[in-house]
Design an enzyme around this catalytic site. Sequence first.
Site, short mmCIF file in Angstrom:
data_model
loop_
_atom_site.label_atom_id
_atom_site.label_comp_id
_atom_site.label_asym_id
_atom_site.label_seq_id
_atom_site.Cartn_x
_atom_site.Cartn_y
_atom_site.Cartn_z
CG PHE A 1 68.24 3.88 -1.59
CD1 PHE A 1 67.78 2.57 -1.62
CD2 PHE A 1 67.56 4.84 -2.35
CE1 PHE A 1 66.68 2.22 -2.39
CE2 PHE A 1 66.47 4.50 -3.12
CZ PHE A 1 66.03 3.18 -3.15
CE LYS B 1 82.27 13.22 5.60
NZ LYS B 1 81.77 14.57 5.29
CG ASP C 1 84.96 13.78 2.29
OD1 ASP C 1 84.60 14.07 1.13
OD2 ASP C 1 84.61 14.43 3.29
CB THR D 1 68.09 14.36 -8.61
OG1 THR D 1 66.71 14.61 -8.38
CG2 THR D 1 68.82 15.68 -8.36
CG ASP D 2 63.15 14.01 -10.94
OD1 ASP D 2 63.64 14.20 -9.81
OD2 ASP D 2 62.03 13.48 -11.11
CD GLU D 3 64.26 16.18 -5.63
OE1 GLU D 3 64.41 17.16 -4.89
OE2 GLU D 3 64.06 15.03 -5.19
CE1 TYR E 1 70.14 15.69 -3.52
CE2 TYR E 1 67.88 15.98 -4.32
CZ TYR E 1 69.08 15.27 -4.32
OH TYR E 1 69.21 14.15 -5.09
CE LYS F 1 72.93 14.89 -7.33
NZ LYS F 1 73.99 13.85 -7.09
N PRO G 1 53.17 10.74 8.46
CG PRO G 1 55.33 11.57 8.79
CD PRO G 1 54.53 10.31 8.80
CB ILE G 2 50.50 13.23 4.34
CG1 ILE G 2 50.48 11.70 4.30
CG2 ILE G 2 50.28 13.84 2.97
CD1 ILE G 2 49.37 11.09 3.51
CG ASN H 1 53.75 13.08 -1.89
OD1 ASN H 1 54.40 12.46 -2.73
ND2 ASN H 1 54.06 14.31 -1.50
CG ASP I 1 53.43 21.63 2.10
OD1 ASP I 1 54.16 20.63 1.96
OD2 ASP I 1 52.77 22.13 1.17
NE ARG I 2 60.43 18.42 1.46
CZ ARG I 2 60.69 17.33 0.73
NH1 ARG I 2 60.60 17.37 -0.59
NH2 ARG I 2 61.04 16.20 1.31
P1 NAD Z 1 71.97 8.21 0.12
O1 NAD Z 1 71.86 9.44 0.94
O2 NAD Z 1 71.18 7.00 0.52
O3 NAD Z 1 73.49 7.72 0.04
C1 NAD Z 1 74.55 8.62 -0.18
C2 NAD Z 1 75.85 7.88 0.12
O4 NAD Z 1 76.94 8.79 -0.14
C3 NAD Z 1 75.99 7.42 1.57
O5 NAD Z 1 76.51 6.11 1.62
C4 NAD Z 1 77.00 8.42 2.16
O6 NAD Z 1 77.77 7.87 3.22
C5 NAD Z 1 77.85 8.75 0.95
N1 NAD Z 1 78.52 10.06 1.05
C6 NAD Z 1 77.95 11.24 1.41
N2 NAD Z 1 78.88 12.22 1.41
C7 NAD Z 1 80.05 11.64 1.02
C8 NAD Z 1 81.36 12.13 0.79
N3 NAD Z 1 81.66 13.42 1.01
N4 NAD Z 1 82.32 11.27 0.40
C9 NAD Z 1 82.03 9.95 0.20
N5 NAD Z 1 80.80 9.43 0.40
C10 NAD Z 1 79.83 10.26 0.81
O7 NAD Z 1 71.62 8.65 -1.36
P2 NAD Z 1 70.91 7.85 -2.53
O8 NAD Z 1 69.45 7.99 -2.41
O9 NAD Z 1 71.51 6.50 -2.60
O10 NAD Z 1 71.37 8.72 -3.78
C11 NAD Z 1 72.57 8.41 -4.49
C12 NAD Z 1 72.74 9.41 -5.62
O11 NAD Z 1 71.61 9.34 -6.49
C13 NAD Z 1 72.82 10.87 -5.15
O12 NAD Z 1 73.78 11.52 -5.94
C14 NAD Z 1 71.42 11.41 -5.42
O13 NAD Z 1 71.48 12.80 -5.68
C15 NAD Z 1 71.04 10.63 -6.65
N6 NAD Z 1 69.59 10.41 -6.84
C16 NAD Z 1 68.83 9.92 -5.82
C17 NAD Z 1 67.48 9.67 -6.04
C18 NAD Z 1 66.60 9.08 -4.95
O14 NAD Z 1 65.38 8.99 -5.14
N7 NAD Z 1 67.13 8.64 -3.84
C19 NAD Z 1 66.91 9.95 -7.28
C20 NAD Z 1 67.73 10.47 -8.30
C21 NAD Z 1 69.07 10.68 -8.06
P1 TYD Z 2 61.11 12.41 -0.30
O1 TYD Z 2 61.03 10.92 -0.18
O2 TYD Z 2 61.79 13.20 0.77
O3 TYD Z 2 61.72 12.73 -1.74
P2 TYD Z 2 61.84 14.15 -2.54
O4 TYD Z 2 61.54 15.26 -1.64
O5 TYD Z 2 63.25 14.13 -2.98
O6 TYD Z 2 60.85 14.03 -3.67
O7 TYD Z 2 59.62 12.96 -0.42
C1 TYD Z 2 58.75 12.48 -1.44
C2 TYD Z 2 57.47 13.28 -1.33
O8 TYD Z 2 56.82 12.94 -0.09
C3 TYD Z 2 57.70 14.78 -1.28
O9 TYD Z 2 56.65 15.44 -2.00
C4 TYD Z 2 57.61 15.13 0.19
C5 TYD Z 2 56.64 14.12 0.74
N1 TYD Z 2 56.85 13.68 2.14
C6 TYD Z 2 55.76 13.68 3.03
O10 TYD Z 2 54.62 14.03 2.66
N2 TYD Z 2 55.98 13.28 4.31
C7 TYD Z 2 57.21 12.91 4.77
O11 TYD Z 2 57.36 12.59 5.98
C8 TYD Z 2 58.31 12.89 3.84
C9 TYD Z 2 59.68 12.48 4.27
C10 TYD Z 2 58.08 13.29 2.52
#
Ligand code: NAD
Ligand code: TYD
Length: 351
Positions: A10, A32, A57, A132-134, A158, A162, A213-214, A257, A288-289
């Site tokens: 993404f 990958k 990879d 990530t901020d997580e 996760y 990170k 789903p929430i 959410n 809930d998660r």
């Molecule tokens: P994503 O899951 O959409 O994409 C990850 C990509 O990495 C995929 O194309 C996958 O094929 C590739 N990949 C996975 N394992 C691999 C490996 N071993 N070797 C080579 N490629 C591999 O993730 P995203 O949402 O695009 O996130 C990208 C980065 O940004 C991550 O490091 C994530 O921790 C960080 N990030 C994401 C968010 C978010 O909201 N999505 C926010 C902050 C930081």
């Molecule tokens: P998500 O998009 O998985 O990001 P993150 O867990 O990394 O923040 O989830 C965003 C928020 O939405 C999180 O609080 C979990 C919630 N959530 C739902 O309520 N329903 C869902 O089906 C999903 C995937 C997430």
Amino acid sequence: MILVTGGAGFIGANFVLNWLASQSEPVVNVDKLTYAGNLNNLASLKGDSRHIFVHADIGDSDTISALLAQHKPRAILHFAAESHVDRSIHGPAAFIETNVNGTFRLLEATRAYWQSLDAEAKQSFRFLHVSTDEVYGSLEADDPPFSETTAYAPNSPYSASKAASDHLVRAYHHTYGMPTLTTNCSNNYGPYHFPEKLIPLVITNARAGKDLPIYGDGSQVRDWLFVSDHCAAIRRVLENGRVGETYNVGGWNEKTNLNVVHTICDLLDELKPKSAGSYRDQIRFVKDRPGHDKRYAIDARKLERELGWKPAETFETGLRKTVEWYLANDVWTDQVLSGEYKNWVELQYQS
Ligand code: NAD
Ligand code: TYD
């Protein structure tokens, strides 16, 4: 040229597309192609010689070392990761393998390459780690937002993986002097977002007439940032960030959410009305998660103060663009929703 890892996912794909739209410097894209990697995200680059895709990879040291020797990038931008919290709860091993061991092996290959460079290239080289901020854990309602000095307290497999990778990057700067940069960003949304995450899941389910789903009561808070704003921040940090530093990236957009899902439903009601009723009627509160973090919020003032970055989109403008993109890109969505995705939905949303 630059080398990007995870550029078929993404954020990585958005980064590569934005990069090549605004400059001529080529990109080597190492991915990958896990379930989250999708070459359709990069379809518009077909035939563009500035984009060199390599199916590999990050943990494959021989291949990575050979690529570095061949292409001699001036920078590596490390996006590749397992990125979904719920998947990390069902199966943490892949997160350790890619996010921890993979990052470690990538750092080792990079260190050998960097040490082989001449003095000038060595000084200007950058390894930018996208995180990530997580890693900071969860905030209470009244807590100040996460700053770069907030102590790490990751709560999910996760975020723990990170956090480990962030520490390794820090150590490679501190110990070996490698010119690293780290960004810790809040939740992204926008085009090409895999529909296992909240915003694209709700848009695609709503359109398909399925439940929205929430988890729990929907009161958890995330700080949302439009993906192209994140990409702009990464470019800014790459060019002007201080070596060894970390920069928090966020949108100043804290939303519950439930609020996010309501806003998506209202946008769909306006842009693609149902024959009867509102998309809000499809909302369902589900289990809930486990260990669900209550609130994330980012203090992005360091990035603004030092590098002049600010988000261009508000949540309202960014979400409208996102919903419009999904409405206009059914083919992309249909392709993504087939195959492995179906198995995930069955595992995660069984009652
Ligand atoms: P994503 O899951 O959409 O994409 C990850 C990509 O990495 C995929 O194309 C996958 O094929 C590739 N990949 C996975 N394992 C691999 C490996 N071993 N070797 C080579 N490629 C591999 O993730 P995203 O949402 O695009 O996130 C990208 C980065 O940004 C991550 O490091 C994530 O921790 C960080 N990030 C994401 C968010 C978010 O909201 N999505 C926010 C902050 C930081
Ligand atoms: P998500 O998009 O998985 O990001 P993150 O867990 O990394 O923040 O989830 C965003 C928020 O939405 C999180 O609080 C979990 C919630 N959530 C739902 O309520 N329903 C869902 O089906 C999903 C995937 C997430």
